[in-house]
Enzyme design. Sequence first.
Site, mmCIF file in Angstrom:
data_model
loop_
_atom_site.group_PDB
_atom_site.id
_atom_site.type_symbol
_atom_site.label_atom_id
_atom_site.label_comp_id
_atom_site.label_asym_id
_atom_site.label_seq_id
_atom_site.Cartn_x
_atom_site.Cartn_y
_atom_site.Cartn_z
ATOM 1 N N HIS A 325 40.749 30.188 53.890
ATOM 2 C CA HIS A 325 40.359 28.787 54.024
ATOM 3 C C HIS A 325 41.435 27.845 53.491
ATOM 4 O O HIS A 325 42.400 28.254 52.828
ATOM 5 C CB HIS A 325 39.039 28.528 53.293
ATOM 6 C CG HIS A 325 39.091 28.735 51.810
ATOM 7 N ND1 HIS A 325 39.680 27.840 50.939
ATOM 8 C CD2 HIS A 325 38.612 29.740 51.032
ATOM 9 C CE1 HIS A 325 39.554 28.272 49.706
ATOM 10 N NE2 HIS A 325 38.919 29.438 49.733
ATOM 11 N N CYS A 343 39.275 34.480 47.369
ATOM 12 C CA CYS A 343 39.587 34.112 48.749
ATOM 13 C C CYS A 343 41.097 34.045 48.965
ATOM 14 O O CYS A 343 41.885 34.049 48.020
ATOM 15 C CB CYS A 343 38.967 32.764 49.090
ATOM 16 S SG CYS A 343 37.165 32.807 49.267
#
Length: 417
Positions: A325, A343
């Site tokens: 992301h 992440c």
Amino acid sequence: MNHTPHIRTVVSCTLLVVSLGAGAAACFGSDGNPLAANPYDAAEQISFNAPSDSAKADPDKPLEITVDGSDGRITDVMVTDERGHHLAGELSADGGRWRSTAPLSAGAKYTVKVSMEDEDGFPGTRTITFETAPSKKLLTVQFGPKAGTYGVGQPITAELTAPVRDKAARAVVESALKVESTPAVEGTWHWVDDKKLHFRPKEYWPAGATVSAVSNLQGVKVADKLYGGASQPLKLTIGDRIEAITDAGAHQMTVRRNGEVINTIPVTTGKPGFSTRNGIKVVLGKEYFVRMRGTSIGISAGSAESYDLSVYYATRVTWSGEYVHAAPWSVGSQGYANVSHGCTGMSTSNAAWFYKTVREGDIVKVINSAGAEMDPFGNGFGDWNLSWDTWRKGSALVAGTRDGSSPDDAARLRPQV
């Protein structure tokens, strides 16, 4: 003879002159076979244990066909259902009895054609139809994912409506679940748990392939009182081969399309204590906006690690909340250090490009991270982290079964950053 005399058609005899010199008489019917003209109706000699009226036969009981030995012998039996499937059976040595050796299907209509010879060698036939009672307990299958276009790493899933634990019953189910690919690939099912199977090829699906999955379980006996029901087939198409390889040690992601590098992106991955999982993951979905909170992964509110962020261009790779992301707050570390909570973060522009480039089923692989290995099941599609030999051992038709656990639904939608 203890049965009613038959009115038989007179068989014509023709004198055959052969080149070897002698003449011989032979009897032929209209189809050219000896003694085959107009077989008589053998209804009085051939008996069935199937109901002769509108009653339904019990599919759990074998079909039996008999003829009194003094009336002759059975020479052939053909039993087919309305879909053209043949029912296997065994004829006794004396031709007096035929008995099915495969289970009848539930809720099916059968046609039975029996041929026999009476004690004088004349042919007789009898044809009947009967129906089996539908099962009160049905096993159906739901294939996944939904129809569409996917990446080369997308497994086919099969969710069963009832648990199947017995190895023989699993083999029945698995043999009825057919997956076909054009071009053809080598692949097999793997039992994740008692109600779920995954299918994957030995290697990734070929780019541009078409894949179909169909269940032939309808009416098939799976276990005692359990029969297969109707299920919807599935058809997928496979897109380009997109592979994103994230080197956590080098802080860089390399994206390839059909083997050619199309982008190299500086990234940051999980810091110590939150290291990103190593291994092959499959894109599960894309979310333009996700609110990510540290409390969703067990970080106490108010602690030094606590966070509450609005995140854009989020591509999900695990159910527990691992994404690729946009992370504009860590641009200074991207390409140099790992500072996330698990992440893979990148600039907003790079995340937007990645979001638009990948689709469900595409490959995201992490290497050189200090994190644990991606779990094969339960947290997304980690199927490709099993070797082909190990994968095949999860097939009831190959060798053994594998016990697994269902995905932790409570772990779904837990974002990490």
